[in-house]
Design a protein around this motif. Structure first.
Motif, PDB file in Angstrom:
ATOM      1  N   LEU A  32       0.734  -1.031  -0.342  1.00  0.00           N
ATOM      2  CA  LEU A  32      -0.540  -0.217  -0.030  1.00  0.00           C
ATOM      3  C   LEU A  32       0.691   1.244  -0.333  1.00  0.00           C
ATOM      4  O   LEU A  32       1.835   1.204   0.867  1.00  0.00           O
ATOM      5  CB  LEU A  32      -0.942   0.318   1.745  1.00  0.00           C
ATOM      6  CG  LEU A  32      -1.712  -1.471   1.223  1.00  0.00           C
ATOM      7  CD1 LEU A  32      -2.969  -1.316   2.879  1.00  0.00           C
ATOM      8  CD2 LEU A  32      -2.536  -1.222   0.551  1.00  0.00           C
ATOM      9  N   THR A  98      -1.751  -3.112   8.609  1.00  0.00           N
ATOM     10  CA  THR A  98      -3.324  -2.886   7.869  1.00  0.00           C
ATOM     11  C   THR A  98      -3.436  -4.423   8.986  1.00  0.00           C
ATOM     12  O   THR A  98      -4.762  -4.084   9.267  1.00  0.00           O
ATOM     13  CB  THR A  98      -2.911  -3.157   6.486  1.00  0.00           C
ATOM     14  OG1 THR A  98      -2.334  -1.970   6.423  1.00  0.00           O
ATOM     15  CG2 THR A  98      -4.550  -2.981   6.217  1.00  0.00           C
ATOM     16  N   HIS A 263      -5.144   0.248  11.860  1.00  0.00           N
ATOM     17  CA  HIS A 263      -5.667  -1.079  10.382  1.00  0.00           C
ATOM     18  C   HIS A 263      -5.039   0.188   9.384  1.00  0.00           C
ATOM     19  O   HIS A 263      -5.262  -0.397   8.135  1.00  0.00           O
ATOM     20  CB  HIS A 263      -7.288  -0.261   9.846  1.00  0.00           C
ATOM     21  CG  HIS A 263      -8.527  -1.192  11.181  1.00  0.00           C
ATOM     22  ND1 HIS A 263      -7.616  -2.136  11.140  1.00  0.00           N
ATOM     23  CD2 HIS A 263      -9.321  -0.985  11.851  1.00  0.00           C
ATOM     24  CE1 HIS A 263      -8.395  -2.832  12.590  1.00  0.00           C
ATOM     25  NE2 HIS A 263      -9.306  -1.874  12.767  1.00  0.00           N
ATOM     26  N   GLU A 267       0.195   2.437   5.866  1.00  0.00           N
ATOM     27  CA  GLU A 267       0.043   4.023   4.894  1.00  0.00           C
ATOM     28  C   GLU A 267       0.444   5.079   5.154  1.00  0.00           C
ATOM     29  O   GLU A 267      -0.147   6.163   4.836  1.00  0.00           O
ATOM     30  CB  GLU A 267      -1.569   3.749   4.087  1.00  0.00           C
ATOM     31  CG  GLU A 267      -1.651   2.358   3.552  1.00  0.00           C
ATOM     32  CD  GLU A 267      -3.500   2.442   3.279  1.00  0.00           C
ATOM     33  OE1 GLU A 267      -4.192   3.189   2.449  1.00  0.00           O
ATOM     34  OE2 GLU A 267      -3.922   1.656   4.397  1.00  0.00           O
ATOM     35  N   THR A 358     -13.771   2.661   4.769  1.00  0.00           N
ATOM     36  CA  THR A 358     -11.951   2.457   5.050  1.00  0.00           C
ATOM     37  C   THR A 358     -11.455   1.097   6.113  1.00  0.00           C
ATOM     38  O   THR A 358     -10.776   0.653   5.259  1.00  0.00           O
ATOM     39  CB  THR A 358     -11.896   3.936   4.981  1.00  0.00           C
ATOM     40  OG1 THR A 358     -12.108   4.627   4.465  1.00  0.00           O
ATOM     41  CG2 THR A 358     -10.000   3.335   5.077  1.00  0.00           C
ATOM     42  N   SER A 359     -11.894   1.274   7.407  1.00  0.00           N
ATOM     43  CA  SER A 359     -11.559   0.651   8.030  1.00  0.00           C
ATOM     44  C   SER A 359     -11.453  -0.968   7.725  1.00  0.00           C
ATOM     45  O   SER A 359     -10.562  -1.847   7.508  1.00  0.00           O
ATOM     46  CB  SER A 359     -11.674   0.524   9.562  1.00  0.00           C
ATOM     47  OG  SER A 359     -10.645   2.427   9.727  1.00  0.00           O
ATOM     48  N   ARG A 362      -9.776  -2.333   5.008  1.00  0.00           N
ATOM     49  CA  ARG A 362      -8.572  -2.835   5.329  1.00  0.00           C
ATOM     50  C   ARG A 362      -8.474  -4.462   6.125  1.00  0.00           C
ATOM     51  O   ARG A 362      -7.651  -5.280   5.902  1.00  0.00           O
ATOM     52  CB  ARG A 362      -7.953  -1.787   6.135  1.00  0.00           C
ATOM     53  CG  ARG A 362      -6.915  -0.479   5.584  1.00  0.00           C
ATOM     54  CD  ARG A 362      -7.879  -0.097   4.400  1.00  0.00           C
ATOM     55  NE  ARG A 362      -7.583   0.982   3.560  1.00  0.00           N
ATOM     56  CZ  ARG A 362      -7.987   1.701   2.480  1.00  0.00           C
ATOM     57  NH1 ARG A 362      -9.272   1.207   1.960  1.00  0.00           N
ATOM     58  NH2 ARG A 362      -7.451   2.283   1.470  1.00  0.00           N
ATOM     59  N   TYR A 365      -9.494  -6.762   3.433  1.00  0.00           N
ATOM     60  CA  TYR A 365      -8.124  -7.231   2.848  1.00  0.00           C
ATOM     61  C   TYR A 365      -6.616  -8.091   3.273  1.00  0.00           C
ATOM     62  O   TYR A 365      -5.909  -8.901   2.590  1.00  0.00           O
ATOM     63  CB  TYR A 365      -7.413  -6.018   1.419  1.00  0.00           C
ATOM     64  CG  TYR A 365      -5.991  -6.209   1.126  1.00  0.00           C
ATOM     65  CD1 TYR A 365      -5.727  -6.093   0.676  1.00  0.00           C
ATOM     66  CD2 TYR A 365      -5.057  -5.220   2.484  1.00  0.00           C
ATOM     67  CE1 TYR A 365      -4.604  -5.795   0.085  1.00  0.00           C
ATOM     68  CE2 TYR A 365      -3.735  -5.278   1.781  1.00  0.00           C
ATOM     69  CZ  TYR A 365      -3.272  -5.325   1.172  1.00  0.00           C
ATOM     70  OH  TYR A 365      -2.008  -5.593   0.706  1.00  0.00           O
TER      71      TYR A 365
END
Length: 526
Positions: A32, A98, A263, A267, A358-359, A362, A365
């Motif tokens: 990321l 993450t 998370h 990034e 968003t969290s 992640r 993912y």
């Protein structure tokens, strides 16, 4: 020499970010984009908590045991929340990945119990975050429903109160917008959340300061801080301890979400330092603003009983909306100011839902990267240009939409959603904290934020507080228990966790080993 040593040497030679260096030592390559600053991370984390998150639960909490329990309950919950936050900040500093919670659980629990701890934590966290999207979508839809009602004439004046079908459409539209925005580069989300933190701080200050000033009739301090009053005729609860536990659920629900900073660590620049700072700063900000918001609402109450009448201007649907309306109508004889304040609150829900999405993406993912979810190769795929987990985003959005479908039939769906979200989300905290509590200290590699000898009492208090919080959200919220008052959270969680544990026992334990290293163990190169 070991891979860790080689990775560390290469990291120093290249002068790479300290968070990326630690990520490489843990066996992960940087995939990321690491472009987030402390302020941007704090903005997204703070947005996941949100100043006005407790708005939908305020009326219930006030009804259970009166204002004193609600106000002082916030102080008590805040005190114990700091133990959880501090424990998590230490772990985050050591493991800036993450996958955060479930990665922490795997490493802290050791090679024997690590895979099972990781499995439990990962699924609890996933359940909590995905249902958290639903909770914010419901809250945002309810706020927008009130905005439309008051803008078109109020419940008494022929205003439009969106029926369940329209409510569901609003709910689905919000989730769709969040998914679309999360499909772009993280920079877009970061900038929106910088707007969010100013929206919530400045908007929060406007609401907190102006509401009691606008209200022509306010409650005395003795009512706000000392008045205890149960409503067994409405709640069916006559036990004082039970009523207090129900009243404090508002605070339990509001004071979590600070793990969002974890998370985003892959990034974030210097994540081993910025992650813990973002976690603790978010707790501090929400502690002050959340309590002040509850005080502003409670001081501004005109008539406590009128707030719940189905014939009032807001149809008894959202108590804070009625308090705000009474304040502005009492002074200006119109609802314009109330609509403006509700738009501020709605914006808070919008930004919060965006951050939770968003969290959630992640976490999905990270779990799919370690092959811990069906069809993992699909969900771990990144957008070729924006480098965001786009398929994971849309998976989370689709599940959140499905969770909201019972809105058409059940009036208590919101209570079930927030219960599932809180238990899953907060329950996920318990696994790594418990592992950190019982592990041998020599097996832990501390980061810049390290508790030392204080970690054991802090982790012990944090673990027991999490257990209490999860148990409280499993309790029935209304009596007598009927189809319309039943708390469906234990059933929903029971089914989900049973399937997850059966999957583990019958199949997953044979192949799931927790976080999978994607750096060559032999030479430390990607």
């Amino acid at each position: 020499m070991s891979a860790k040593v080689n990775v560390s040497a290469n990291s120093r030679a290249l002068g790479i970010d300290s968070g990326e260096k630690r990520l490489n030592e843990l066996g992960y390559k940087q995939e990321l984009r690491r472009e987030m600053t402390l302020f941007k991370t704090l903005a997204i984390t703070f947005s996941s908590m949100a100043v006005f998150t407790g708005t939908p639960l305020y009326g219930q909490s006030l009804l259970y045991a009166g204002p004193a329990s609600l106000i002082w309950g916030w102080v008590v919950v805040t005190f114990f929340t700091w133990f959880v936050g501090i424990a998590m900040a230490e772990i985050c500093s050591s493991f800036p990945t993450t996958g955060s919670l479930y990665f922490w659980a795997a490493h802290l629990a050791g090679p024997v119990w690590g895979p099972f701890a990781s499995w439990c934590c990962a699924w609890l966290e996933t359940i909590g975050l995905v249902s958290g999207i639903s909770a914010q979508a419901y809250s945002g839809s309810q706020a927008l429903q009130m905005i439309i009602l008051l803008s078109t004439g109020t419940n008494k004046g022929g205003g439009y109160l969106a029926p369940k079908s329209i409510f569901l459409c609003i709910y689905m539209a919000l989730i769709l917008i969040w998914a679309i925005l999360n499909s772009f580069a993280l920079k877009v989300i970061a900038y929106l959340n910088i707007l969010s933190i100013w929206w919530q701080i400045l908007g929060g200050m406007v609401v907190i300061i102006m509401l009691p000033l606008v209200a022509t009739t306010t409650q005395p301090a003795s009512y706000v801080f000392t008045h205890f009053e149960m409503s067994p005729e409405s709640t069916g609860i006559s036990s004082k301890p039970y009523a207090v536990i129900m009243s404090v659920l508002l605070s339990n629900y509001c004071l979590y979400g600070y793990d969002t900073a974890a998370h985003l660590t892959e990034e974030t620049k210097g994540a081993d330092k910025t992650g813990p700072i973002a976690i603790l700063s978010s707790i501090g900000i929400i502690t002050v603003f959340g309590w002040a918001y509850n005080l502003a609402l409670t001081f501004s109450i005109r008539d406590p009983r009128y707030l719940y009448e189905k014939t009032n201007e807001t149809a008894g649907s959202l108590v804070p909306a009625q308090i705000i309306y009474d304040a502005f109508y009492g002074r200006y004889q119109n609802s314009t100011g109330a609509v403006v304040f509700l738009c501020i609150i709605w914006g808070s829900f919008f930004f919060c839902g965006l951050s939770v999405t968003t969290s959630a993406a992640r976490v999905v993912y990270a779990l799919s990267r370690d092959n811990g979810i069906p069809f993992s190769p699909i969900w771990r795929r990144l957008h070729p240009k924006h480098k965001v987990p786009i398929n994971a985003v849309w998976l989370c959005a689709a599940i959140a939409v499905i969770l909201g479908l019972p809105i058409l039939k059940l009036n208590v769906i919101f209570n079930a959603i927030i219960s599932v979200s809180t238990i899953g989300w907060v329950g996920g905290y318990a696994v790594p904290i418990f592992a950190r509590l019982i592990m041998a200290e020599e097996d832990f590699k501390p980061g810049p934020f390290y508790l030392g000898k204080a970690r054991r009492p802090i982790c012990l208090v944090a673990f027991f507080w999490i257990c209490y919080t999860c148990a409280a959200f499993l309790l029935p919220t209304l009596y007598p228990i009927t189809w319309d008052t039943f708390n469906y959270a234990p059933v929903a969680l029971g089914v989900a966790l049973t399937l997850i544990m059966l999957w583990w026992g019958l199949d997953a334990r044979k192949w799931f080993t927790g976080p999978v290293r994607n750096i060559d163990n032999q030479n430390g190169h990607v």
